[in-house]
Design an enzyme around this catalytic site. Sequence first.
Site, PDB file in Angstrom:
ATOM      1  N   TRP A 117       0.729  -0.962   0.058  1.00 46.07           N
ATOM      2  CA  TRP A 117      -0.077  -0.057   0.101  1.00 46.07           C
ATOM      3  C   TRP A 117       1.024   1.261   0.175  1.00 46.07           C
ATOM      4  O   TRP A 117       0.227   2.345  -0.598  1.00 46.07           O
ATOM      5  CB  TRP A 117      -1.109   0.071   1.256  1.00 46.07           C
ATOM      6  CG  TRP A 117      -2.115  -0.841   0.821  1.00 46.07           C
ATOM      7  CD1 TRP A 117      -2.405  -2.189   1.421  1.00 46.07           C
ATOM      8  CD2 TRP A 117      -3.316  -0.812  -0.066  1.00 46.07           C
ATOM      9  NE1 TRP A 117      -3.628  -2.721   1.075  1.00 46.07           N
ATOM     10  CE2 TRP A 117      -4.045  -2.079  -0.207  1.00 46.07           C
ATOM     11  CE3 TRP A 117      -3.460  -0.049  -1.031  1.00 46.07           C
ATOM     12  CZ2 TRP A 117      -4.941  -2.273  -0.980  1.00 46.07           C
ATOM     13  CZ3 TRP A 117      -4.243  -0.478  -1.994  1.00 46.07           C
ATOM     14  CH2 TRP A 117      -5.027  -1.168  -2.196  1.00 46.07           C
ATOM     15  N   ASP A 177      -1.444   7.078   6.145  1.00 47.13           N
ATOM     16  CA  ASP A 177      -2.622   6.125   5.537  1.00 47.13           C
ATOM     17  C   ASP A 177      -2.909   5.366   6.594  1.00 47.13           C
ATOM     18  O   ASP A 177      -2.180   4.413   7.029  1.00 47.13           O
ATOM     19  CB  ASP A 177      -1.917   5.387   4.399  1.00 47.13           C
ATOM     20  CG  ASP A 177      -3.132   4.423   3.892  1.00 47.13           C
ATOM     21  OD1 ASP A 177      -4.440   4.287   4.595  1.00 47.13           O
ATOM     22  OD2 ASP A 177      -2.981   3.982   2.938  1.00 47.13           O
ATOM     23  N   LYS A 214     -13.031  -1.066   6.791  1.00 45.47           N
ATOM     24  CA  LYS A 214     -12.210  -2.095   7.853  1.00 45.47           C
ATOM     25  C   LYS A 214     -12.825  -1.811   9.188  1.00 45.47           C
ATOM     26  O   LYS A 214     -13.457  -2.496   9.783  1.00 45.47           O
ATOM     27  CB  LYS A 214     -10.759  -1.956   7.827  1.00 45.47           C
ATOM     28  CG  LYS A 214      -9.860  -2.448   6.579  1.00 45.47           C
ATOM     29  CD  LYS A 214      -9.679  -1.390   5.540  1.00 45.47           C
ATOM     30  CE  LYS A 214      -8.428  -1.676   4.433  1.00 45.47           C
ATOM     31  NZ  LYS A 214      -8.889  -2.870   3.548  1.00 45.47           N
TER      32      LYS A 214
END
Length: 360
Positions: A102, A172, A196
């Site tokens: 990511w 992030d 999430k």
Amino acid sequence: MRKVYNFSPGPAMLPATVLERAREELRGWRSSGVSPMEMSHRGADFIGIAEKAEAGLRAALAVPTDYKILFLAGGATAQFGAAPMNLLRGKTKLAYVETGYWSRKAIEEAKLFADVDVAASSRDGGYATIPPRTSWRVDPAAAYLHYTANETIGGVEFHDTPQSDGLPLVADMSSNLLSRPIDVTRFGLIYASAQKNLGLAGLAVVIVRENLIGRPLPGTPSIFDYRRQADEGSMVNTPPTYAWYMAGLMLEWVAEQGGVEAIERRNIRKASRLYAAIDASSFYSNFIDPAVRSRMNAPFRLADASLDKTFLAAAAEAGLVSLEGHRSVGGMRASIYNAMPDEGVETLITFMRDFEKRWG
Ligand SMILES: Cc1ncc(COP(=O)(O)O)c(C=O)c1O
């Protein structure tokens, strides 16, 4: 219906009480007679829902008043671009830490807007650790320093907030927001996709220090302009209203659990139980530096990869679903976000032991 524990990395499982509440309110929100899905985003009912969600996030993470909270469409991926568009502020360089899939994605997107300097990378070691902070080389000319607080695929998590050499720190937090307390004042910008710990896919929350916004890159579309979104209550266009509503329910649930401190204690317990079971066996292994193992996503391998499919089929049969690792890593991954109860982790551990007895 049979009991299922869902270990999906995201969209991930939601608490049963949140789903139940959403089900009830789908028939009609309070006395309005319409579901939250059908409300005008500018009507008083939805504005109330939206403000409550924002207040919930502010309270959960003690977000100071000089930080704006935005609820935006496009997930965290849109923020990979929005962060440079808003925070470059006349500079041409950015500093990023590369710790896995990511952060790599964030770097590639940032390169569309600026020179990206990789301040530290664990790529050579297969992203199995986080380079020690003392080895980072942060370019002082960069507009900010970016890192990925939890690598959802690799299973690597920062357990401390890194020091940023005076640059605005950007994180992030898609897969660990609300899983632990954080000191928001250490950050210039935090962004996270919601699927999430905050509900539904398609939504991202942005927490940004106000003095960093208002000078977007020329050509920045209005929906990506943090200042415009802040001035218009995240409603430059029609926002993802149902996801915003669900984020509000998730935040009420966080408060009911005792807040992020209590949630962190549970997350530590769940992750330690799972990693201890993996480490105690030679049939299973986790390949991440123990100091930076993720509390949210635990990747693991079977000693004999030819048993992977058998393991996944038997797990699904036992009600343990979505345990397959990401295609780039292989093996298994158990995602154990806030909503995963202790019993889910215990059931997985018992299943793993039984499977090992049978096939090991
Ligand atoms: C750490 C991290 N960042 C970014 C993303 C991308 O989020 P989205 O697909 O919502 O844009 C994900 C998605 O799983 C993620 O785990």
